[in-house]
Design an enzyme around this catalytic site. Structure first.
Site, PDB file in Angstrom:
ATOM      1  N   TYR A 151     -25.234 -88.104 -46.815  1.00 24.10           N
ATOM      2  CA  TYR A 151     -25.967 -87.985 -48.074  1.00 24.10           C
ATOM      3  C   TYR A 151     -26.280 -89.367 -48.643  1.00 24.10           C
ATOM      4  CZ  TYR A 151     -26.934 -86.784 -52.946  1.00 24.10           C
ATOM      5  OH  TYR A 151     -27.515 -86.652 -54.198  1.00 24.10           O
ATOM      6  N   LYS A 155     -29.951 -91.207 -49.506  1.00 22.33           N
ATOM      7  CA  LYS A 155     -30.346 -91.685 -50.826  1.00 22.33           C
ATOM      8  C   LYS A 155     -30.610 -93.194 -50.823  1.00 22.33           C
ATOM      9  CE  LYS A 155     -30.524 -87.790 -52.920  1.00 22.33           C
ATOM     10  NZ  LYS A 155     -31.839 -87.259 -53.364  1.00 22.33           N
ATOM     11  N   ILE A 184     -24.423 -84.632 -63.265  1.00 20.84           N
ATOM     12  CA  ILE A 184     -25.252 -83.843 -64.174  1.00 20.84           C
ATOM     13  C   ILE A 184     -24.775 -82.395 -64.161  1.00 20.84           C
ATOM     14  CG2 ILE A 184     -27.614 -83.150 -64.741  1.00 20.84           C
ATOM     15  CD1 ILE A 184     -27.095 -86.182 -64.931  1.00 20.84           C
TER      16      ILE A 184
END
Length: 270
Positions: A151, A155, A184
Site C-alpha cells: 500500500y 501511495k 479519517i
C-alpha cells in the site's frame, strides 16, 4: 454552499461512499456537475445531490472501462474540468504473506488507475486549455503502518505521479496536486476500530496520535480538494498536502514521556 465551481464538470473515482462521496457532494455544493465513477452498488446510486451528482459504472483497473466512462461523461456533459483520483484499496499483509497477485491488484487500483484516468482525461482538459487533477494519496506515502508495504509503495508512486503530471502538464494550463489524508472517520476505518474489544481505548489512542486531538472527517478532506480544484489555488501545483491534524509532524515518544502532552489533549477533549 456557493458557486466557486459553476460551469465545471468534475469526475470523482471511488465516490460511492466515504471520502469519495464527501468530495463529490462538496464539489456539487459549489455548483459543479459531478460524475462519480465506481464499481456501483445500485442500492446507493440514489445518494448524493440529485441533478448534480451522477453515478456511472467504472473499473479503474480496466482500460476499456475507463475509456467508456470518459466517453460517457463527455457525451452527457460536454467537457471535463476536474479529475479527482480517489479510488483505492489496502491489503494488510506482511511481505512474507503478500502474493504477487496482491501486489498487482494494489498497483492496478491505486497507481495504474490514476495514471490511466489522467491519460484519458488530459486530452479533453488540454482542448479547453485548463484543468485540475487531485490525487488522493496518503500519509503512508512517506510513513508506513506495519504490514502495509505494498500500500505504501502505491501511495509513494501516486506522489511521484503527481510531480510528473504537474511538470508535464503545466504548460497546458493543467495543475496536479495530491491530498494526503491522516486517519479519517470512514465506514472502513470505523469497522476496523469496532473489531477491537475496547473501542473507546482505540479511539482515545488514535486521538493521541494527532496533535489536533482528534481524528479527521471526510468533509475535511473534501474541503481541501475543493480548494485545490478552485481558482483560489491557481498557482499551486505539484504539492503533497497532508490533512492529518499534524500527525506526521509530531515526533513519537514513549507513552511514559508523553504523559503531559496526552493529558493536555485529554483536557481539550473533555
Amino acid at each position: 454552499m456557493g458557486n466557486r465551481l459553476n460551469g465545471k464538470v468534475a469526475i470523482v473515482t471511488g465516490g460511492n461512499r466515504g471520502i469519495g462521496l464527501a468530495i463529490a457532494e462538496r464539489l456539487a455544493d459549489e455548483d459543479a456537475v459531478v460524475a462519480v465513477g465506481d464499481l456501483l452498488d445500485r442500492r446507493s446510486a440514489e445518494a448524493g445531490k440529485p441533478g448534480k451528482v451522477s453515478f456511472l459504472p467504472l473499473d479503474v483497473t480496466d482500460e476499456a472501462s475507463i475509456r467508456a466512462f470518459v466517453d460517457e461523461v463527455l457525451e452527457r456533459f460536454g467537457r471535463i474540468d476536474i479529475l479527482v483520483n480517489n479510488a483505492g484499496m489496502v491489503i494488510h499483509k506482511s511481505i512474507d504473506d503478500q502474493t504477487a497477485e496482491d501486489w498487482d491488484k494494489l498497483m492496478a487500483v491505486n497507481l495504474r488507475g490514476p495514471f490511466l484516468m489522467a491519460k484519458y482525461v488530459v486530452p479533453e482538459m488540454r482542448r479547453v486549455g485548463s484543468g485540475t487533477i487531485v490525487n488522493i494519496g496518503s500519509v503512508e506515502g512517506y510513513m508506513v503502518n506495519p504490514w502495509h508495504t505494498a500500500y505504501a509503495a502505491t501511495k509513494a508512486g501516486v506522489h511521484g505521479l503527481t510531480l510528473g503530471l504537474a511538470v508535464d502538464l503545466g504548460p497546458d494550463g493543467i495543475r496536479c496536486n495530491t491530498v494526503c489524508p491522516g486517519w479519517i472517520d470512514t465506514d472502513l476505518n470505523r469497522a476496523y476500530v469496532e473489531m477491537h474489544p475496547d473501542r473507546s481505548l482505540i479511539e482515545r489512542e488514535l486521538s493521541y496520535l494527532h496533535p489536533a486531538g482528534r481524528i479527521g472527517a471526510p468533509k475535511e478532506i473534501a474541503n481541501a480538494v475543493l480548494w485545490l480544484v478552485s481558482d483560489e489555488s491557481s498557482f499551486v501545483s505539484g504539492e503533497m498536502i497532508s490533512v492529518d491534524g499534524a500527525r506526521t509532524k509530531k515526533i513519537p515518544l514513549p507513552a511514559v514521556l508523553d504523559e503531559e502532552y496526552r493529558s493536555k489533549l485529554t483536557e481539550k477533549q473533555a
